[in-house]
Write a protein that holds these residues in place. Sequence first.
Motif, PDB file in Angstrom:
ATOM      1  N   SER A   3      45.202  -9.639  -4.798  1.00 34.08           N
ATOM      2  CA  SER A   3      44.270  -8.035  -5.153  1.00 34.08           C
ATOM      3  C   SER A   3      43.928  -7.049  -4.739  1.00 34.08           C
ATOM      4  N   TRP A   4      42.283  -7.994  -4.349  1.00 36.41           N
ATOM      5  CA  TRP A   4      41.220  -6.607  -4.035  1.00 36.41           C
ATOM      6  C   TRP A   4      41.478  -5.846  -3.071  1.00 36.41           C
ATOM      7  N   ASN A   5      42.065  -6.914  -1.712  1.00 39.10           N
ATOM      8  CA  ASN A   5      42.542  -6.271  -0.879  1.00 39.10           C
ATOM      9  C   ASN A   5      43.724  -5.488  -0.662  1.00 39.10           C
ATOM     10  N   GLU A   6      44.141  -5.267  -1.845  1.00 39.82           N
ATOM     11  CA  GLU A   6      45.701  -5.337  -1.567  1.00 39.82           C
ATOM     12  C   GLU A   6      45.928  -3.635  -1.652  1.00 39.82           C
ATOM     13  N   PHE A   7      47.115  -3.375  -0.161  1.00 39.87           N
ATOM     14  CA  PHE A   7      47.033  -2.239   0.303  1.00 39.87           C
ATOM     15  C   PHE A   7      48.807  -1.244  -0.024  1.00 39.87           C
ATOM     16  N   THR A   8      49.439  -2.393   0.803  1.00 40.33           N
ATOM     17  CA  THR A   8      50.839  -1.613   0.949  1.00 40.33           C
ATOM     18  C   THR A   8      51.336  -1.270  -0.272  1.00 40.33           C
ATOM     19  N   HIS A   9      51.181  -1.888  -1.349  1.00 38.20           N
ATOM     20  CA  HIS A   9      51.848  -1.679  -3.116  1.00 38.20           C
ATOM     21  C   HIS A   9      51.121  -0.749  -3.351  1.00 38.20           C
ATOM     22  N   PHE A  10      49.381  -0.817  -3.464  1.00 36.58           N
ATOM     23  CA  PHE A  10      49.207   0.828  -4.253  1.00 36.58           C
ATOM     24  C   PHE A  10      49.662   1.828  -3.579  1.00 36.58           C
ATOM     25  N   LEU A  11      50.223   1.367  -2.231  1.00 40.41           N
ATOM     26  CA  LEU A  11      50.494   3.272  -1.476  1.00 40.41           C
ATOM     27  C   LEU A  11      51.504   3.546  -1.962  1.00 40.41           C
ATOM     28  N   VAL A  12      52.855   2.913  -2.133  1.00 43.95           N
ATOM     29  CA  VAL A  12      53.811   3.269  -2.815  1.00 43.95           C
ATOM     30  C   VAL A  12      54.065   3.026  -4.058  1.00 43.95           C
ATOM     31  N   SER A  13      52.622   2.955  -4.895  1.00 45.32           N
ATOM     32  CA  SER A  13      52.879   2.776  -6.503  1.00 45.32           C
ATOM     33  C   SER A  13      52.093   3.942  -7.509  1.00 45.32           C
ATOM     34  N   THR A  14      51.292   4.940  -6.293  1.00 46.04           N
ATOM     35  CA  THR A  14      50.430   5.708  -6.588  1.00 46.04           C
ATOM     36  C   THR A  14      50.314   6.729  -5.810  1.00 46.04           C
ATOM     37  N   GLN A  15      50.039   8.342  -6.602  1.00 46.13           N
ATOM     38  CA  GLN A  15      49.874   9.633  -5.006  1.00 46.13           C
ATOM     39  C   GLN A  15      49.144  10.065  -5.748  1.00 46.13           C
ATOM     40  N   SER A  16      48.193   9.830  -6.764  1.00 44.66           N
ATOM     41  CA  SER A  16      46.976  10.714  -7.267  1.00 44.66           C
ATOM     42  C   SER A  16      45.486  10.015  -7.184  1.00 44.66           C
ATOM     43  N   GLY A  17      44.338  10.379  -6.825  1.00 43.11           N
ATOM     44  CA  GLY A  17      42.743   9.683  -6.457  1.00 43.11           C
ATOM     45  C   GLY A  17      43.473   9.608  -7.433  1.00 43.11           C
ATOM     46  N   GLN A  18      43.165   9.512  -8.523  1.00 40.27           N
ATOM     47  CA  GLN A  18      42.880   9.001  -9.931  1.00 40.27           C
ATOM     48  C   GLN A  18      42.742   7.382  -9.823  1.00 40.27           C
ATOM     49  N   TYR A  19      43.782   6.804  -8.960  1.00 39.26           N
ATOM     50  CA  TYR A  19      43.963   5.642  -9.235  1.00 39.26           C
ATOM     51  C   TYR A  19      44.135   5.094  -7.815  1.00 39.26           C
ATOM     52  N   GLU A  20      43.039   5.885  -6.855  1.00 38.57           N
ATOM     53  CA  GLU A  20      43.209   4.917  -5.369  1.00 38.57           C
ATOM     54  C   GLU A  20      41.391   3.808  -6.090  1.00 38.57           C
ATOM     55  N   THR A  21      42.425   2.929  -5.362  1.00 36.30           N
ATOM     56  CA  THR A  21      41.598   1.745  -4.809  1.00 36.30           C
ATOM     57  C   THR A  21      40.357   1.712  -4.127  1.00 36.30           C
ATOM     58  N   LEU A  22      40.222   1.033  -3.573  1.00 37.43           N
ATOM     59  CA  LEU A  22      38.390   0.395  -2.459  1.00 37.43           C
ATOM     60  C   LEU A  22      39.528   0.659  -1.460  1.00 37.43           C
ATOM     61  N   THR A  23      40.910   0.206  -1.158  1.00 34.47           N
ATOM     62  CA  THR A  23      41.377  -0.191   0.426  1.00 34.47           C
ATOM     63  C   THR A  23      42.196   1.746   0.183  1.00 34.47           C
ATOM     64  N   THR A  24      42.799   2.054  -0.676  1.00 36.38           N
ATOM     65  CA  THR A  24      43.759   3.141   0.044  1.00 36.38           C
ATOM     66  C   THR A  24      42.321   4.359   0.463  1.00 36.38           C
ATOM     67  N   GLY A  25      41.106   4.511  -1.480  1.00 39.57           N
ATOM     68  CA  GLY A  25      40.660   5.654  -0.884  1.00 39.57           C
ATOM     69  C   GLY A  25      39.706   5.173   0.766  1.00 39.57           C
ATOM     70  N   LEU A  26      39.288   4.237   0.978  1.00 39.04           N
ATOM     71  CA  LEU A  26      38.548   4.107   2.593  1.00 39.04           C
ATOM     72  C   LEU A  26      39.946   4.004   3.149  1.00 39.04           C
ATOM     73  N   ALA A  27      41.141   4.489   3.260  1.00 38.68           N
ATOM     74  CA  ALA A  27      42.217   4.092   4.196  1.00 38.68           C
ATOM     75  C   ALA A  27      42.026   6.035   4.612  1.00 38.68           C
ATOM     76  N   ARG A  28      42.170   6.711   3.668  1.00 35.56           N
ATOM     77  CA  ARG A  28      41.852   8.108   3.503  1.00 35.56           C
ATOM     78  C   ARG A  28      40.780   8.696   4.060  1.00 35.56           C
ATOM     79  N   PHE A  29      39.566   7.868   3.746  1.00 29.98           N
ATOM     80  CA  PHE A  29      38.303   8.783   4.035  1.00 29.98           C
ATOM     81  C   PHE A  29      38.111   8.538   5.687  1.00 29.98           C
ATOM     82  N   VAL A  30      38.725   7.144   6.496  1.00 29.01           N
ATOM     83  CA  VAL A  30      37.991   6.970   7.411  1.00 29.01           C
ATOM     84  C   VAL A  30      39.417   7.896   8.628  1.00 29.01           C
ATOM     85  N   SER A  31      39.980   8.130   7.200  1.00 29.80           N
ATOM     86  CA  SER A  31      41.457   9.184   8.545  1.00 29.80           C
ATOM     87  C   SER A  31      41.276  10.297   8.505  1.00 29.80           C
ATOM     88  N   GLY A  32      40.122  10.388   7.897  1.00 26.91           N
ATOM     89  CA  GLY A  32      39.483  11.983   7.809  1.00 26.91           C
ATOM     90  C   GLY A  32      39.749  12.932   6.282  1.00 26.91           C
TER      91      GLY A  32
END
Length: 306
Positions: free
Chosen positions: A233-262
């Motif tokens: 659950s800590w490293n989950e990425f794909t499920h959060f990618l399709v279950s959220t879209q707003s920054g309010q619900y970003e986790t470490l995995t989705t947030g870091l992915a957006r951060f690394v992508s610029g």
Amino acid sequence: MTAATAVRERTRRAPHDRGRPVLSRFRLPWRLVGYAAVAGLGLLYLLPFVLQLVTGFKTDPDAAAHPLSLLPTTPTTAAYQRLFGLSRAVDGVPFLRWLGNSALIAVLVTAGRVLFDSMAGYALARLRFRGRSVLFGFVLAVMAVPGVALLIPKFLVLNTFGLFDTYTGMILPLMVDAAGIFIMKQFFESVPREVEEAARVDGAGVFRIFWSVVLPMARPALITLTILSFQGSWNEFTHFLVSTQSGQYETLTTGLARFVSGGLGGGTQYPLKLAAALLSTLPVAALFFCFQRYFVSGANAGAVKE
């Protein structure tokens, strides 16, 4: 024993006695070579983590000019200050919000998996009901399905029930895991039935036997399931990618992915990115090393049945 027999016995043993020191002399260097090779591979494996740790204390120009240097030219904690909001620089990196969302989701998902997977595993291992084998076959089939194949169905289900972009939609689909059910079922099948029969003679019901008798005996398997559930659950990425879209619900995995992508500022920002990645790996690493002994014993649980 006659003298001739004694001579023959010494002659028979002599080659083995002479060969042992020679074998020992050859065996020791090869053993040292093996130890050196294992140590070298271990250091090679740890090198990326060391670079990650060191780069977090570098400046942006230093990290860009010397990416493989193990010593920062001018050590600084600016990256960590920016992550925890202690710096005056406005970087737009809500690391604490990502950390809070990941911690909340990981704790709730882990608690749910430990409870529901244990109950389902006990039911499949001990309760006799029609269709039990078919149901267990479905559990194994779910384990064989790639998670990527379920992304679009997950999105459609969450959107249909109004759970898209909510904490409920992020947590609820992860609270039961097929692999966890399989682990607990295998462990419960290794528990002697005499223990349950004794509790049943004393008047205990099915749930009382499960909760008060069998579940305390499953401590190694429960710790294994806890570690795997928290890590997953800590490293989950794909499920959060399709279950959220707003920054309010970003986790470490989705947030870091957006951060690394610029998506959160320009420039390389290697120290900031690697410092955030290091902090995101520490909770799982600490949990694993604290309960490593129970994890190994729990992984082997159920391998030998009576």
